[in-house]
Design an enzyme around this catalytic site. Structure first.
Site, short mmCIF file in Angstrom:
data_model
loop_
_atom_site.label_atom_id
_atom_site.label_comp_id
_atom_site.label_asym_id
_atom_site.label_seq_id
_atom_site.Cartn_x
_atom_site.Cartn_y
_atom_site.Cartn_z
N ARG A 89 27.33 -3.64 12.62
CA ARG A 89 26.44 -2.50 13.32
C ARG A 89 27.02 -3.56 14.90
NH1 ARG A 89 23.61 -6.52 15.03
NH2 ARG A 89 22.63 -4.60 16.52
N GLY A 90 26.47 -3.09 15.83
CA GLY A 90 26.06 -3.31 16.94
C GLY A 90 27.21 -2.38 17.80
N ALA A 91 27.45 -1.66 19.05
CA ALA A 91 28.54 -0.97 20.47
C ALA A 91 29.57 -1.61 19.73
CB ALA A 91 27.92 -0.63 21.11
N ARG A 131 29.61 6.94 13.34
CA ARG A 131 28.53 7.17 14.08
C ARG A 131 29.08 7.50 15.58
NH1 ARG A 131 25.16 1.35 13.88
NH2 ARG A 131 23.17 2.77 14.32
N GLN A 173 16.16 -4.82 13.12
CA GLN A 173 17.35 -6.02 13.70
C GLN A 173 16.54 -6.97 14.85
OE1 GLN A 173 18.10 -2.65 14.13
NE2 GLN A 173 19.28 -1.30 14.25
N ASP A 212 24.46 1.50 24.31
CA ASP A 212 25.67 2.01 23.21
C ASP A 212 26.43 3.68 23.71
OD1 ASP A 212 23.21 1.00 21.17
OD2 ASP A 212 25.25 1.39 20.19
N ASN A 224 20.65 3.91 24.23
CA ASN A 224 19.84 2.16 23.24
C ASN A 224 19.32 2.47 22.40
OD1 ASN A 224 21.39 -0.93 23.13
ND2 ASN A 224 18.98 -1.15 23.59
N LYS A 225 19.16 1.62 21.52
CA LYS A 225 18.08 1.58 20.52
C LYS A 225 17.26 2.17 20.30
CE LYS A 225 19.01 0.79 16.78
NZ LYS A 225 19.83 1.45 15.90
O1 MRU Z 1 21.68 0.93 15.26
P1 MRU Z 1 22.24 -0.37 16.22
O2 MRU Z 1 22.16 -1.10 15.30
O3 MRU Z 1 23.96 -0.63 15.91
O4 MRU Z 1 22.15 -0.29 17.32
C1 MRU Z 1 22.37 -1.28 18.27
C2 MRU Z 1 22.33 -1.55 19.74
O5 MRU Z 1 20.94 -0.62 20.19
C3 MRU Z 1 22.47 -2.74 20.50
O6 MRU Z 1 21.19 -2.70 21.66
C4 MRU Z 1 23.36 -2.10 21.16
O7 MRU Z 1 24.66 -1.42 19.84
C5 MRU Z 1 24.33 -3.26 22.31
S1 MRU Z 1 25.39 -3.96 20.67
C6 MRU Z 1 25.82 -5.75 22.12
#
Ligand code: MRU
Length: 348
Positions: A52-54, A95, A202, A243, A253-254
């Site tokens: 996970r993470g963009a 996603r 996370q 994201d 973002n999250k």
């Molecule tokens: O749902 P996730 O864990 O993929 O969400 C991740 C985030 O919101 C991060 O802040 C975002 O992807 C930036 S990653 C460098």
């Protein structure tokens, strides 16, 4: 930093026919690597946040599409492209919010279409090169973000971060955490507060883990404690990832990010968003056009608890991301520099 960079979130195996990912759902207790071969295995890993993470899901999509395309038997272009498109669309829908997955898959698609006159075996080789380039580009971008971001910080600062926008979310170092790591190498002695980040934790499971492993001073807080640490003067900057960034600077973002931006605004603390330029969605006019992923209620009611912690059949609203309005963002830091309002990320 070696302790941290020895972890490879996503890579190909030596035969280049499988994807190896660190299963992030097993952290911090277990460092388990998974070997993935099929589109279903890769899709499942993305959906369940094993990776996970963009930026990391963009890299996973590119490598994943390559290893699946490599197994396509068809030798004629049309039959090859039909199967390729089916795999690409499958991965694309795992996603919806992060821009990087779609843009990596589109780059791979472009490679195929612009080489349609070449033999299929040749196209497969070019897909490998493109996936490697997407990976390498992210490494460079993260280092650049670190350098630009660090110019906004001073030694000894208290920094608040949300979710995980560090090494585990990218190819190397991170986005929001890149300046923290770079500063740490230079002896800046930051004090980082990591929001635990309900409901998937996370911040607790990943950010606290990787910062601790890299020797950074980190304090874990419940999401609801953010106002308290700000009020006590313990935070001088908020650093978060992104994201998808709309062309007017609204940021997805999250979930929980926009509440932090409101708080930072109230307490007069700079609120910085950090991400690669590939996360800017130049076609998207503003935050209202961004699709927000909604996830299962069980993540709120059961996951991580020993037993269910909510009445059966209670209604649950579980958006995975939120939109922070551009007016609350002090600056957006990309690999191309520091962008201040008014934001205008327009198509080249
Ligand atoms: O749902 P996730 O864990 O993929 O969400 C991740 C985030 O919101 C991060 O802040 C975002 O992807 C930036 S990653 C460098």
């Amino acid at each position: 930093m070696k302790e941290l960079t020895s972890i490879k979130t996503v890579r190909l195996n030596t035969e280049k026919d499988a994807l190896i990912i660190l299963d992030q759902t097993r952290l911090p207790g277990n460092e388990v690597y998974l070997t993935l071969h099929t589109k279903e295995e890769i899709g499942e890993a993305i959906i369940h946040l094993k990776v996970r993470g963009a930026p990391a899901i963009g890299i996973t999509g590119a490598y994943g599409l390559y290893i699946c395309a490599r197994r396509i038997q068809a030798t004629g272009f049309d039959a090859f492209y039909e199967e390729f498109t089916e795999i690409k669309n499958y991965l694309l829908h795992t996603r919806p919010t992060a821009v990087n997955l779609g843009s990596a898959l589109r780059k791979m698609d472009h490679v195929v279409l612009s080489n349609r006159e070449e033999p299929v075996e040749e196209i497969k080789g070019l897909l490998y090169e493109e996936a490697e380039a997407i990976h390498a580009e992210d490494v460079l971008a993260c280092h650049k973000i670190g350098e630009y971001g660090l110019t906004l910080l001073t030694p000894g600062m208290g920094i608040l971060t949300h979710c995980n926008a560090g090494h585990l979310a990218v190819s190397e170092y991170g986005t929001a955490l890149a300046p923290v790591y770079l500063g740490t190498e230079k002896g800046y002695n930051f004090h980082v507060f990591a929001d635990e980040t309900r409901p998937l934790l996370q911040g607790a499971r990943l950010t606290a883990y990787e910062l601790q492993r890299a020797g950074v001073d980190v304090t874990l807080i419940c999401d609801s404690v953010a106002a308290t640490v700000m009020q006590k003067g313990l935070v001088q900057a908020v650093l978060v990832g992104c994201d998808r960034v709309a062309s007017n600077g609204d940021v997805a973002n999250k979930v929980g990010t926009s509440a932090l931006a409101v708080l930072a605004n109230y307490y007069n603390i700079p609120f910085y968003v950090l991400g690669p330029s590939s996360t800017m969605d130049r076609q998207c006019p503003d935050g209202s056009a961004i699709i927000i992923e909604e996830r299962k209620p069980e993540e709120v009611t059961e996951l991580w608890y020993k037993e269910r912690m909510a009445p059966k059949e209670v209604k649950v609203f579980n958006p995975a991301f939120d939109i922070t309005p551009h007016s609350l963002i002090t600056a957006i830091i990309t690999n191309q520099g520091i962008h201040y309002p008014p934001y205008q990320f327009v198509a080249d």
